[in-house]
Design an enzyme around this catalytic site. Structure first.
Site, short mmCIF file in Angstrom:
data_model
loop_
_atom_site.label_atom_id
_atom_site.label_comp_id
_atom_site.label_asym_id
_atom_site.label_seq_id
_atom_site.Cartn_x
_atom_site.Cartn_y
_atom_site.Cartn_z
CE1 TYR A 1 89.84 81.94 69.56
CE2 TYR A 1 88.09 80.68 70.59
CZ TYR A 1 88.80 81.03 69.47
OH TYR A 1 88.46 80.48 68.26
CD GLU A 2 93.98 79.37 72.91
OE1 GLU A 2 95.00 79.43 73.63
OE2 GLU A 2 93.16 78.45 73.00
N GLY A 3 94.68 84.42 74.78
CA GLY A 3 95.40 85.65 75.07
C GLY A 3 94.82 86.79 74.27
CG MET B 1 98.85 79.39 76.00
SD MET B 1 97.10 79.75 75.80
CE MET B 1 97.10 81.52 75.97
NE ARG C 1 99.00 83.53 73.19
CZ ARG C 1 99.71 83.98 74.23
NH1 ARG C 1 101.01 84.17 74.11
NH2 ARG C 1 99.10 84.24 75.37
#
Length: 602
Positions: free
Chosen positions: A436-438, A292, A296
């Site tokens: 997305y990706e947190g 991640m 990010r």
């Protein structure tokens, strides 16, 4: 619709004069990646992206990815040949270790390539991006046999990779996942469960897809502590490296989305699929964060990349579109670029994009230092800076990506709302990036909940002090830098005050700091952007290029005077606490409850 123009000259300027790339090129292992070599590589890459990938963007959006009755997925017709050329050219392998047939270049070079790839076609670029995350996880946690089996072909791009985290009932709460991994006698695991939102989980661009899947083993602890990570390939791999039988993973459907239509977002079903444990059981979260964290930064760069493509098209349109008569002009009408408000919109885009490019590359350079600096203290400090800046890069980059593509659409006026111009596609495509990706709210929570407290706040205060060193340099640079220095000083003061409030309040009232985390993160993004543009303006005055020096000064001054003051305006929201956020319950938030209470009697 205009063609994409890769910003290689700005990339080269930033690498050499703003973020310290020449120091990276002197680190052990990067001796072959000197600046001249890197600039030549980026020029060649830019040509490839502009001529091969960029033309696939709008046709890919119109055609979209499609699931076939047999469960296979076809990508737009232009994607497969373009991807084949991408693999043959070796662009995906540039920043990965030579040990596994990569180019061995620094990550900062790879990120510059990613920007140009995402600007060319974000939907196409997601396939290499997801593969990158899977590669990182295997590099850090795979055993030697796993690395030798999977990495060479994943790094070359012959095989692609995915990250399988989310499930229907879990969303962003990874600890709620229920996919099962049952040990077998041969050391493999039987993987059963369903995963959603799996980008390029099924497609026709490569022969093999290597899924990295989070799952629970029997009797694993509840929550995130009981998650393990497994390699689950689409096809089993024979001992000689050839592809064997189809594994027990199938695509149930693909999502119908607002944007990135060319990228298949899949629902995957695992039924007794063969999986191979990475590392040890219950270490899945640690492996996930490896995947991640680099992703990010890459997603933040997507915000920059789509903003850049949208800006280029808006700039071209503003020079071609004639409407109204500008002040002082003669004739029938003027190009709309001559009207002040259009100039304001264009310069706002250009200044923000310049700030983002510098922020992303500054972070990437510290990623390189965190892994290759021979000094342990230097590696540790670089790693702290990466930790601090990554949530800022992801959130600030993607929030601005949405805002700037919207502003580019506004330059078009009504024509921007029509699909044929291409302006609306960028707006649709970029909207996923804050999610997305947190989600960006998760990034803000990470900033205040994990990163500010490192070394009891000493890490973040040291970085603030480093940024403030630019004030003395600006004072020595002359009167034309005064407004930049004064506004930066004011906003640094405010950011320091907000940071001290966060550090004081966090332990006693975590809800209060979480309530202000998003505006606080925005303050950081605005201030770091202003700082790096100031550094750019100072660096450019030492180069024998008057046009470059003027451009960098104007961008830094415009940003400081017209964009940076927003940071101070966010102070109240950042430090307001949680009282009013929780003062109204769900019923009070809805007018319908009051309407029912006041309804007349029959």
């Amino acid at each position: 619709m205009s063609n994409y123009r890769p910003p290689v000259s700005d990339l080269a300027f930033v690498l050499e004069h703003v973020v310290g790339y020449p120091d990276v090129a002197r680190l052990p292992g990067f001796e072959h990646a000197d600046l001249a070599t890197v600039v030549e590589l980026l020029e060649q890459c830019g040509d490839f992206m502009a001529n091969v990938v960029a033309p696939t963007n709008q046709p890919g959006d119109v055609e979209g990815a499609r699931r076939q009755p047999d469960g296979s997925v076809t990508t737009p017709a232009s994607f497969k040949p373009a991807y084949r050329q991408y693999v043959d050219a070796g662009w995906g392998s540039v920043p990965f270790p030579e040990e596994f047939d990569g180019g061995g270049f620094p990550w900062s070079v790879g990120l510059a390539i990613q920007e140009m790839l995402a600007s060319s076609n974000m939907a196409f670029a997601l396939c290499p991006l997801l593969t990158q995350g899977a590669i990182d996880a295997l590099l850090h946690h795979g055993d030697q046999a796993q690395k030798l089996r999977y990495l060479p072909k994943m790094i070359s791009g012959e095989w692609t990779g995915t990250m399988n985290l989310t499930e229907p009932q879990a969303g962003s709460d990874v600890g709620a996942l229920t996919t099962r991994a049952v040990p077998r006698a041969d050391g493999t695991y039987a993987i059963t469960g369903q995963k959603i939102y799996i980008t390029y989980g099924e497609h026709d661009m490569a022969d093999q897809i290597v899924h990295l899947v989070l799952a629970r083993t029997p009797n694993a602890p509840a929550g995130t502590k009981g998650i393990s990570c497994f390699i689950v390939p689409k096809f089993l791999v024979n001992d000689d490296g050839s592809l064997g039988e189809h594994n027990g993973v199938n695509c149930l459907s693909i999502e119908h989305k607002l944007g990135i239509h060319g990228a298949p977002t899949c629902v995957l079903s695992y039924e007794d699929a063969t999986g191979y444990l990475i590392g040890e059981e219950n270490l899945g979260m640690r492996i996930m964060f490896v995947m991640m964290n680099s992703a990010r930064l890459s997603v933040g760069t997507q915000g920059l990349a789509i903003g850049e493509r949208a800006y280029q098209q808006a700039l071209d349109f503003a020079q071609e579109r004639r409407q109204g008569l500008a002040i002082g002009a003669t004739g029938v009408n003027s190009a709309i670029i001559d009207h002040p408000d259009v100039r304001r919109m264009l310069l706002t885009q250009k200044a923000y994009l310049a700030a983002l490019r510098r922020l992303m590359l500054f972070n990437a350079v510290h990623m390189d230092r965190s892994t290759h600096d021979p000094d342990e203290t230097g590696r540790a400090r670089a790693n702290e800076i990466v930790g601090l800046l990554t949530p800022i890069c992801k959130s600030f980059g993607t929030d601005l990506g949405v805002e700037l593509t919207s502003l580019a659409l506004q330059v078009y006026g009504g024509m921007g709302y029509i699909e044929e111009t291409g302006a609306s596609q960028h707006y649709r495509d970029v909207r996923i990036t804050p999610i997305y990706e947190g989600t960006n709210g998760i990034q803000a929570a990470d900033l205040v909940g994990r990163k500010l407290g490192i070394r009891d706040g000493a890490s973040v205060t040291e970085f603030l002090s480093t940024m403030r060193e630019v004030e003395a340099e600006l004072a020595d640079a002359g009167d034309e830098f005064d407004s930049i220095r004064l506004e930066l000083g004011r906003q640094f003061d405010t950011l320091e005050t907000a940071t001290q409030w966060m550090l004081r309040t966090g332990r006693a009232d975590p809800n209060a700091v979480l309530s202000g985390s998003t505006p606080y993160l925005r303050m950081w993004g605005l201030c770091t952007g202003g700082w790096l543009l100031a550094r750019s303006a100072l660096a450019a005055r030492g180069i024998d290029d008057a046009e470059l020096a003027e451009t960098q000064l104007v961008l830094a001054r415009f940003y400081a005077e017209q964009l940076l003051p927003q940071s101070g305006g966010l102070f109240g929201a950042a430090t307001a606490g949680s009282r009013d956020l929780f003062a109204l319950d769900a019923a009070a938030l809805s007018d319908s409850a009051r309407l029912r209470q006041n309804a007349p009697l029959n």
